[in-house]
Design an enzyme around this catalytic site. Structure first.
Site, mmCIF file in Angstrom:
data_model
loop_
_atom_site.group_PDB
_atom_site.id
_atom_site.type_symbol
_atom_site.label_atom_id
_atom_site.label_comp_id
_atom_site.label_asym_id
_atom_site.label_seq_id
_atom_site.Cartn_x
_atom_site.Cartn_y
_atom_site.Cartn_z
ATOM 1 N N GLU A 1 0.874 -1.169 0.000
ATOM 2 C CA GLU A 1 0.000 0.000 0.000
ATOM 3 C C GLU A 1 0.916 1.225 0.000
ATOM 4 O O GLU A 1 1.805 1.330 0.843
ATOM 5 C CB GLU A 1 -0.902 0.004 1.241
ATOM 6 C CG GLU A 1 -1.845 1.192 1.193
ATOM 7 C CD GLU A 1 -2.820 1.258 2.366
ATOM 8 O OE1 GLU A 1 -2.808 0.375 3.232
ATOM 9 O OE2 GLU A 1 -3.592 2.239 2.380
ATOM 10 N N LYS B 1 4.599 0.792 9.625
ATOM 11 C CA LYS B 1 4.708 1.999 8.795
ATOM 12 C C LYS B 1 4.176 3.220 9.547
ATOM 13 O O LYS B 1 4.699 4.319 9.402
ATOM 14 C CB LYS B 1 3.937 1.815 7.488
ATOM 15 C CG LYS B 1 4.683 0.925 6.507
ATOM 16 C CD LYS B 1 4.110 1.037 5.108
ATOM 17 C CE LYS B 1 2.956 0.089 4.929
ATOM 18 N NZ LYS B 1 2.498 -0.015 3.532
ATOM 19 N N ARG C 1 5.736 -12.875 9.371
ATOM 20 C CA ARG C 1 6.365 -11.574 9.169
ATOM 21 C C ARG C 1 7.779 -11.589 9.690
ATOM 22 O O ARG C 1 8.067 -12.283 10.656
ATOM 23 C CB ARG C 1 5.650 -10.547 10.054
ATOM 24 C CG ARG C 1 4.696 -9.710 9.346
ATOM 25 C CD ARG C 1 3.937 -8.819 10.293
ATOM 26 N NE ARG C 1 2.807 -8.379 9.534
ATOM 27 C CZ ARG C 1 2.797 -7.266 8.794
ATOM 28 N NH1 ARG C 1 3.808 -6.444 8.815
ATOM 29 N NH2 ARG C 1 1.767 -6.965 8.054
HETATM 30 P P1 ATP Z 1 0.257 -1.847 7.176
HETATM 31 O O1 ATP Z 1 0.834 -1.959 8.546
HETATM 32 O O2 ATP Z 1 0.035 -0.450 6.691
HETATM 33 O O3 ATP Z 1 -0.834 -2.817 6.808
HETATM 34 P P2 ATP Z 1 2.101 -3.574 5.909
HETATM 35 O O4 ATP Z 1 3.400 -3.558 6.629
HETATM 36 O O5 ATP Z 1 1.245 -4.763 5.948
HETATM 37 O O6 ATP Z 1 1.394 -2.260 6.270
HETATM 38 P P3 ATP Z 1 1.783 -3.466 3.068
HETATM 39 O O7 ATP Z 1 2.109 -2.320 2.203
HETATM 40 O O8 ATP Z 1 0.374 -3.853 3.195
HETATM 41 O O9 ATP Z 1 2.421 -3.156 4.453
HETATM 42 O O10 ATP Z 1 2.683 -4.706 2.722
HETATM 43 C C1 ATP Z 1 2.919 -5.200 1.441
HETATM 44 C C2 ATP Z 1 3.287 -6.647 1.526
HETATM 45 O O11 ATP Z 1 4.440 -6.818 2.342
HETATM 46 C C3 ATP Z 1 2.188 -7.476 2.147
HETATM 47 O O12 ATP Z 1 2.027 -8.649 1.385
HETATM 48 C C4 ATP Z 1 2.689 -7.789 3.521
HETATM 49 O O13 ATP Z 1 2.192 -9.014 3.963
HETATM 50 C C5 ATP Z 1 4.205 -7.787 3.329
HETATM 51 N N1 ATP Z 1 4.882 -7.397 4.559
HETATM 52 C C6 ATP Z 1 4.689 -6.282 5.275
HETATM 53 N N2 ATP Z 1 5.439 -6.290 6.391
HETATM 54 C C7 ATP Z 1 6.155 -7.427 6.378
HETATM 55 C C8 ATP Z 1 7.108 -8.030 7.259
HETATM 56 N N3 ATP Z 1 7.503 -7.430 8.380
HETATM 57 N N4 ATP Z 1 7.631 -9.224 6.919
HETATM 58 C C9 ATP Z 1 7.256 -9.835 5.785
HETATM 59 N N5 ATP Z 1 6.364 -9.334 4.919
HETATM 60 C C10 ATP Z 1 5.800 -8.150 5.198
HETATM 61 MG MG MG Z 2 -0.897 -4.455 5.072
#
Ligand code: ATP
Ligand code: MG
Length: 578
Positions: free
Chosen positions: A46, A292, A282
């Site tokens: 996002e 974020k 994660r």
């Molecule tokens: P928010 O906290 O705003 O939901 P997010 O960290 O999930 O943000 P996104 O932009 O939705 O961020 O993430 C894009 C992709 O990265 C998603 O598929 C998410 O699952 C993956 N992702 C985000 N954070 C991690 C992490 N710490 N480890 C592995 N994958 C991640």
């Molecule tokens: Mg997300």
């Protein structure tokens, strides 16, 4: 079942992280000819913040799996939420994914471009009695939904005729109703033990301009509804995401099933593509944060220099810090892919960075905390140059000439007037090697009025030019140095962990900002050998015995680099710095 393609050898010297369940899952599908054996993945950030090292894990999995199975990976902006998204983030995301070494080719998409089609799917659901406009308030909706152990209650609007819902949904879109007054819900199962199945909200009214669509839309789809549609429309075969979405998977499949019934699945090369979601843990790293929202807070409160502050775990921060993309990919390989939540040690990431830079970074000499050394038996205005090896790990890196003269700077820590046991560096009467130059023995010190040593005097052995004595006698300590007459000052930023505790989010009663490390940045003026002035912004070097540094891309000027410490050397100060 046939064997999957051979996986690359694990880089972590033993633990086999290569045969992980995601790879196995895809390999099984390919072997079974599912989706005609095609593999199309996507990375769907996002655009509401900068990418961080956690995203790097997801990127390496999404792009890595596609590459490995001869497929492709789409880069998709998951921009279905109008608040907090922006074009600045879109550009930063593209830059970071490219920098990490991945290429989406022509497959760059915006989820917001599918709004019209998502709306059409929602209308079709209403027509097929799979959705209805609900007028419960958010509090009522929550209480009707209930808890997993007890079936929920049906909304009084659940039985509303499709025609009525269609009309209301159109008027929601047209902006007739205030936010929160109505929403569109899928009609699934109010008794399901999975709370996400209890008539989930799929559209809500949001009166906020969208960064790309302006005021076009007054209703926006929820993630759970939008994501499977995006995957279906792009013909994604494997939709890989993080564990928090595992409980949403039945809903993902429900939407895909409905689209299948509507004949909306993508057909590619004669095969109907049916996406499947799988979830992995994660990445969490100690001594840092990955949210974020919290990263944005640090940026907005100016606790850091911006999204690319070298202390942040953002990819732009790590890049500015001097982390090579290959080190980050290697790290993602080594941590592997699993379903177990755990925090990874920052030390592992740093080890990957050292390993990479050890191979590539030219060695240079610089002194961070200078102490003057005077070679009493060297001619007052004598000067010579010694040949220094640029990189012992790289046979083609060659050598350079380092100027030497009667007065040098050495690291203050490398001298002790009263040496402790096992202190093999400079001390009165103790011979040491000045790297590449000669052997030197301290004879006396000069002190100021407070008793602080301000200079060290001594003699060198003229027969040891180049750093070895003709009689082959051994010295235990080897020190780096710079010639005082030739050395140049360079602003140098010494970074440390951003937080003082491994998990700054663990204590609910305190703000994570309470645990910011006040010493996370210390700026010093280093004395550096002349060759270092040519370091280009972004270029990495090793300051011998001190660590890896890189010229900052924001503050360096031509001929006047500002250095960021990327990572210290594992090497302690104990014996020779060789
Ligand atoms: P928010 O906290 O705003 O939901 P997010 O960290 O999930 O943000 P996104 O932009 O939705 O961020 O993430 C894009 C992709 O990265 C998603 O598929 C998410 O699952 C993956 N992702 C985000 N954070 C991690 C992490 N710490 N480890 C592995 N994958 C991640
Ligand atoms: Mg997300």
């Amino acid at each position: 079942m046939s064997e999957p393609k051979p996986a690359p050898a694990p880089a972590n010297g033993g633990a086999d992280t290569s045969r992980h369940f995601v790879r196995q899952f895809i390999a099984d599908d390919v072997a079974a000819g599912r989706n005609g054996g095609q593999v199309v993945t996507r990375f769907p950030p996002e655009p509401n913040g900068y990418l961080h090292i956690g995203h790097a894990k997801a990127i390496c999995i999404d792009f890595g799996m596609a590459r490995e199975f001869g497929g492709r990976c789409h880069l998709r902006m998951d921009d279905t939420n109008p608040s907090k998204e922006s074009e600045e983030y879109v550009e930063a995301i593209k830059r970071d994914v490219r920098w990490l070494g991945f290429d989406w080719g022509e497959h760059f998409y915006y989820a917001a471009d599918y709004f019209e089609r998502m709306y059409a799917v929602a209308e079709e659901l209403i027509k097929r009695n799979f959705a209805y406009v609900c007028e419960l308030s958010q509090e009522e909706w929550k209480s009707y939904r209930g808890v997993p152990t007890v079936p929920g209650r049906e909304s009084p609007y659940r039985a509303r005729p499709a025609a009525e819902s269609l009309d209301l949904f159109a008027r929601m879109r047209a902006g007739e109703f205030p936010e929160g007054s109505r929403c569109l819900r899928a009609r699934i199962d109010m008794a399901s033990p999975n709370i996400h199945f209890r008539d989930p909200v799929i559209y809500r009214i949001m009166r906020q301009p969208h960064y790309r669509r302006g005021d076009d839309w007054q209703v926006y789809p929820t993630y759970d509804f939008a994501h499977p549609i995006e995957d279906v429309l792009e013909g994604i075969t494997h939709s890989l995401c993080t564990l928090e979405f595992e409980v949403h998977r039945p809903l993902y499949d429900w939407v895909v099933d409905r689209m299948d019934e509507m004949g909306l699945l993508t057909v590619r090369d004669g095969h109907t593509i049916r996406p499947q979601q799988r979830e992995f843990a994660r990445l969490a790293l100690d001594y840092t944060i990955m949210s974020k929202r919290k990263l944005l807070q640090l940026v907005q409160e100016q606790r850091v220099e911006g999204w690319d502050d070298p202390r942040l775990p953002t990819l732009s921060g790590l890049r500015r810090r001097g982390y090579p993309p290959a080190a980050i990919r290697d790290f993602c390989d080594r941590i592997g892919v699993s379903k177990f939540k755990s925090a990874t040690e920052l030390a592992l990431l740093e080890a990957c960075v050292r390993e990479q830079l050890n191979r590539t970074a030219p060695r240079r000499m610089a002194v961070l905390d200078p102490l003057r050394v005077v070679i009493d038996n060297y001619p007052e205005d004598g000067e010579e140059h010694f040949e220094a090896v640029n990189n012992p790990e790289d046979s083609v890196a060659g050598t350079r000439r380092v100027p030497f003269s009667r007065e040098l700077w050495i690291e203050r820590e490398d001298f002790m007037e009263m040496p402790q046991k096992k202190f093999f560096r400079m001390a009165p009467g103790q011979e040491v090697r000045l790297r590449y130059a000669c052997l030197f023995t301290c004879t006396r010190v000069e002190k100021d009025a407070t008793g602080r040593v301000v200079a060290v005097h001594g003699n060198y052995d003229p027969a040891s030019r180049g750093g070895t004595a003709p009689d082959g006698r051994k010295v235990k300590g080897t020190l780096h140095w710079v010639s005082a007459r030739h050395a140049q000052p360079a602003e140098t930023r010494l970074y440390d962990r951003l937080f003082t505790v491994p998990d700054p989010e663990a204590d609910d009663t305190r703000a994570f900002t309470d645990f910011l490390n006040p010493a996370s940045l210390r700026t010093v003026t280093a004395w550096v050998e002349p060759a270092l002035l040519e370091t280009l912004p972004g270029e990495g070097v090793q300051f011998e015995r001190l660590g890896y540094f890189c010229a900052d891309t924001r503050h360096s000027r031509p001929g006047a680099p500002v250095f960021n410490r990327t990572v210290t050397l594992k090497d302690s100060w104990s014996t020779s710095g060789g």
